[in-house]
Scaffold this active site. Sequence first.
Site, PDB file in Angstrom:
ATOM      1  N   SER A  19       1.229  -8.751  -2.546  1.00  9.01           N
ATOM      2  CA  SER A  19      -0.056  -8.128  -1.971  1.00  9.01           C
ATOM      3  C   SER A  19      -1.186  -8.988  -2.707  1.00  9.01           C
ATOM      4  O   SER A  19      -1.196  -9.728  -3.592  1.00  9.01           O
ATOM      5  CB  SER A  19      -0.342  -6.726  -2.682  1.00  9.01           C
ATOM      6  OG  SER A  19      -0.257  -6.972  -4.158  1.00  9.01           O
ATOM      7  N   ARG A  20      -2.276  -9.023  -2.101  1.00 12.80           N
ATOM      8  CA  ARG A  20      -3.466  -9.787  -2.282  1.00 12.80           C
ATOM      9  C   ARG A  20      -3.919  -9.628  -3.738  1.00 12.80           C
ATOM     10  O   ARG A  20      -3.937 -10.583  -4.373  1.00 12.80           O
ATOM     11  CB  ARG A  20      -4.596  -9.522  -1.302  1.00 12.80           C
ATOM     12  CG  ARG A  20      -4.724 -10.634  -0.467  1.00 12.80           C
ATOM     13  CD  ARG A  20      -5.820 -10.589   0.563  1.00 12.80           C
ATOM     14  NE  ARG A  20      -5.815  -9.396   1.093  1.00 12.80           N
ATOM     15  CZ  ARG A  20      -6.757  -8.758   2.088  1.00 12.80           C
ATOM     16  NH1 ARG A  20      -7.891  -9.306   2.224  1.00 12.80           N
ATOM     17  NH2 ARG A  20      -6.604  -7.450   2.546  1.00 12.80           N
ATOM     18  N   GLU A  59      -0.143  -4.826  22.979  1.00 12.24           N
ATOM     19  CA  GLU A  59       0.652  -3.612  23.387  1.00 12.24           C
ATOM     20  C   GLU A  59      -0.134  -2.920  24.783  1.00 12.24           C
ATOM     21  O   GLU A  59      -1.362  -3.374  24.601  1.00 12.24           O
ATOM     22  CB  GLU A  59       0.636  -2.450  22.350  1.00 12.24           C
ATOM     23  CG  GLU A  59       1.638  -2.814  21.144  1.00 12.24           C
ATOM     24  CD  GLU A  59       1.351  -1.666  20.096  1.00 12.24           C
ATOM     25  OE1 GLU A  59       1.047  -0.727  20.228  1.00 12.24           O
ATOM     26  OE2 GLU A  59       1.992  -2.217  19.050  1.00 12.24           O
ATOM     27  N   GLY A 107       5.940   4.706  14.930  1.00  8.50           N
ATOM     28  CA  GLY A 107       5.880   4.897  13.301  1.00  8.50           C
ATOM     29  C   GLY A 107       5.394   6.207  12.731  1.00  8.50           C
ATOM     30  O   GLY A 107       6.266   6.913  11.959  1.00  8.50           O
ATOM     31  N   HIS A 139       5.973   1.773  19.432  1.00  9.80           N
ATOM     32  CA  HIS A 139       5.002   2.018  18.328  1.00  9.80           C
ATOM     33  C   HIS A 139       4.982   3.565  17.919  1.00  9.80           C
ATOM     34  O   HIS A 139       4.451   4.332  18.455  1.00  9.80           O
ATOM     35  CB  HIS A 139       3.735   1.865  19.064  1.00  9.80           C
ATOM     36  CG  HIS A 139       2.591   1.631  17.901  1.00  9.80           C
ATOM     37  ND1 HIS A 139       1.443   0.798  18.015  1.00  9.80           N
ATOM     38  CD2 HIS A 139       2.582   2.277  16.645  1.00  9.80           C
ATOM     39  CE1 HIS A 139       0.833   0.880  16.775  1.00  9.80           C
ATOM     40  NE2 HIS A 139       1.611   1.622  16.188  1.00  9.80           N
ATOM     41  N   THR A 167       6.367  -2.817  11.401  1.00  9.01           N
ATOM     42  CA  THR A 167       6.008  -1.511  11.740  1.00  9.01           C
ATOM     43  C   THR A 167       4.557  -1.448  11.568  1.00  9.01           C
ATOM     44  O   THR A 167       3.751  -0.405  11.455  1.00  9.01           O
ATOM     45  CB  THR A 167       6.712  -0.285  10.897  1.00  9.01           C
ATOM     46  OG1 THR A 167       6.466  -0.632   9.840  1.00  9.01           O
ATOM     47  CG2 THR A 167       8.136  -0.245  11.412  1.00  9.01           C
ATOM     48  N   GLY A 173       0.865  -1.097  -0.045  1.00 11.91           N
ATOM     49  CA  GLY A 173      -0.062  -0.012   0.037  1.00 11.91           C
ATOM     50  C   GLY A 173       0.991   1.227  -0.121  1.00 11.91           C
ATOM     51  O   GLY A 173       1.951   1.184  -0.733  1.00 11.91           O
ATOM     52  N   ARG A 174       0.300   2.407   0.536  1.00  6.49           N
ATOM     53  CA  ARG A 174       1.138   3.592   0.604  1.00  6.49           C
ATOM     54  C   ARG A 174       2.394   3.315   1.322  1.00  6.49           C
ATOM     55  O   ARG A 174       3.462   3.946   0.610  1.00  6.49           O
ATOM     56  CB  ARG A 174       0.153   4.579   1.156  1.00  6.49           C
ATOM     57  CG  ARG A 174      -1.132   5.104   0.085  1.00  6.49           C
ATOM     58  CD  ARG A 174      -1.834   6.027   1.177  1.00  6.49           C
ATOM     59  NE  ARG A 174      -2.715   5.019   2.318  1.00  6.49           N
ATOM     60  CZ  ARG A 174      -4.023   5.167   2.571  1.00  6.49           C
ATOM     61  NH1 ARG A 174      -4.648   5.715   1.422  1.00  6.49           N
ATOM     62  NH2 ARG A 174      -4.600   4.352   3.197  1.00  6.49           N
ATOM     63  N   ILE A 175       2.315   2.850   2.450  1.00  4.84           N
ATOM     64  CA  ILE A 175       3.636   2.896   3.309  1.00  4.84           C
ATOM     65  C   ILE A 175       4.716   1.955   2.799  1.00  4.84           C
ATOM     66  O   ILE A 175       5.479   2.306   2.739  1.00  4.84           O
ATOM     67  CB  ILE A 175       3.098   2.455   4.709  1.00  4.84           C
ATOM     68  CG1 ILE A 175       2.409   3.552   5.299  1.00  4.84           C
ATOM     69  CG2 ILE A 175       4.689   2.297   5.702  1.00  4.84           C
ATOM     70  CD1 ILE A 175       1.785   3.189   6.848  1.00  4.84           C
ATOM     71  N   ARG A 205       1.115  -4.209  12.444  1.00 12.55           N
ATOM     72  CA  ARG A 205       0.321  -4.275  13.639  1.00 12.55           C
ATOM     73  C   ARG A 205       0.857  -5.542  14.393  1.00 12.55           C
ATOM     74  O   ARG A 205       1.352  -6.746  13.503  1.00 12.55           O
ATOM     75  CB  ARG A 205      -0.809  -4.733  13.499  1.00 12.55           C
ATOM     76  CG  ARG A 205      -2.044  -3.297  13.112  1.00 12.55           C
ATOM     77  CD  ARG A 205      -1.962  -2.580  14.578  1.00 12.55           C
ATOM     78  NE  ARG A 205      -2.778  -1.180  14.480  1.00 12.55           N
ATOM     79  CZ  ARG A 205      -2.432   0.025  14.007  1.00 12.55           C
ATOM     80  NH1 ARG A 205      -0.871   0.077  13.620  1.00 12.55           N
ATOM     81  NH2 ARG A 205      -2.983   0.991  13.856  1.00 12.55           N
TER      82      ARG A 205
END
Length: 324
Positions: free
Chosen positions: A173-174, A263, A283, A281, A232, A152-154, A234
């Site tokens: 990617s799916r 967390e 990011g 966490h 980075t 995706g974007r990240i 989940r």
Amino acid sequence: MKKVILAHPYSAEAVERLRRDFELVLADQEGGLPACCRRHADAEALISFLSDPVGRDLVASLPRLKVIANFAVGYNNVDVAAALERRVLVTHTPDVLTQATADLAMALILAASRRVVEGDALVRAGDFHGWQAGLLLGKELNGSVLGIVGMGRIGLAVAQRARAFGMKVVFYSRGPKPQVERKFGFARVTFLELIRSADVVSLHLPYSPGVHHLFSHDVFALMKRDAVFVNTARGPLMDEAALADVLARNELFAAGLDVYEEEPKVNDRLRKLQNVVLLPHLGSATGATRRRMAMMTVEAVRQALAGRKPKHLIPEWKERLKKK
Ligand code: GLV
């Protein structure tokens, strides 16, 4: 004045903006989010953080709720089905944190590969006794393969950074990503191909129960013995205990983690290992990014409570509106 619940304090500027138009209730001053929601059942908007579970009961406790503005791009803390059923809009903060998060992923890739934290600890402990040819040898990024899981974007922003370090990028990617393949020349491969061939694996996909423990013991076992694993995205995407096992047995070179399964709890065994870099966490944690995220939530609340469609609805809500 319409009532807005803010789960925790954040940008002073955003708080001031909210106070101009709304009655703002700070959940931290009202015994925490669930108690605050019970006490202020007439609230029409909720600004939640990724650390706040916004479950069905919480949504039900606010009968006039129109919008949940989540101060994060990931929104797995929100019961989306419950919100959709109640027609409560849900927004998130995409785009504004892409570059900051990609920087942090790169920082973990570098730190884990080049043993930056071990080196820092050694110097602080007074154990640096002069240059040595064999001291803390790491792994070179130039010429190695980076496997991006979730383009995706990240993921794309990390891939672009990695290319500047001389890495060859493959991704899983799916769905197909012809534009990414054409424009950037990054190759889409199967999950197994990626796991087996990557020198560095970096996770960039959203969490949903369907990908719980995607990185299981079996998957870690298929990775190269000297690979680096970076998360980075989940925590529950990986089996933290299984990761501790493979790192302890040196079946991976190292790992870099910014997120954890539960967390703020972190697996005790992981905390004792040298070959893992552990961050709390961070990011999106730059001043500029957090400010943009906060202003985005303010805008979302203002739009929703004015009866307009917020710009940054989560994909599930966009889908629903498209079908109409
Ligand atoms: C951070 O983890 C985010 O989802 O924004």
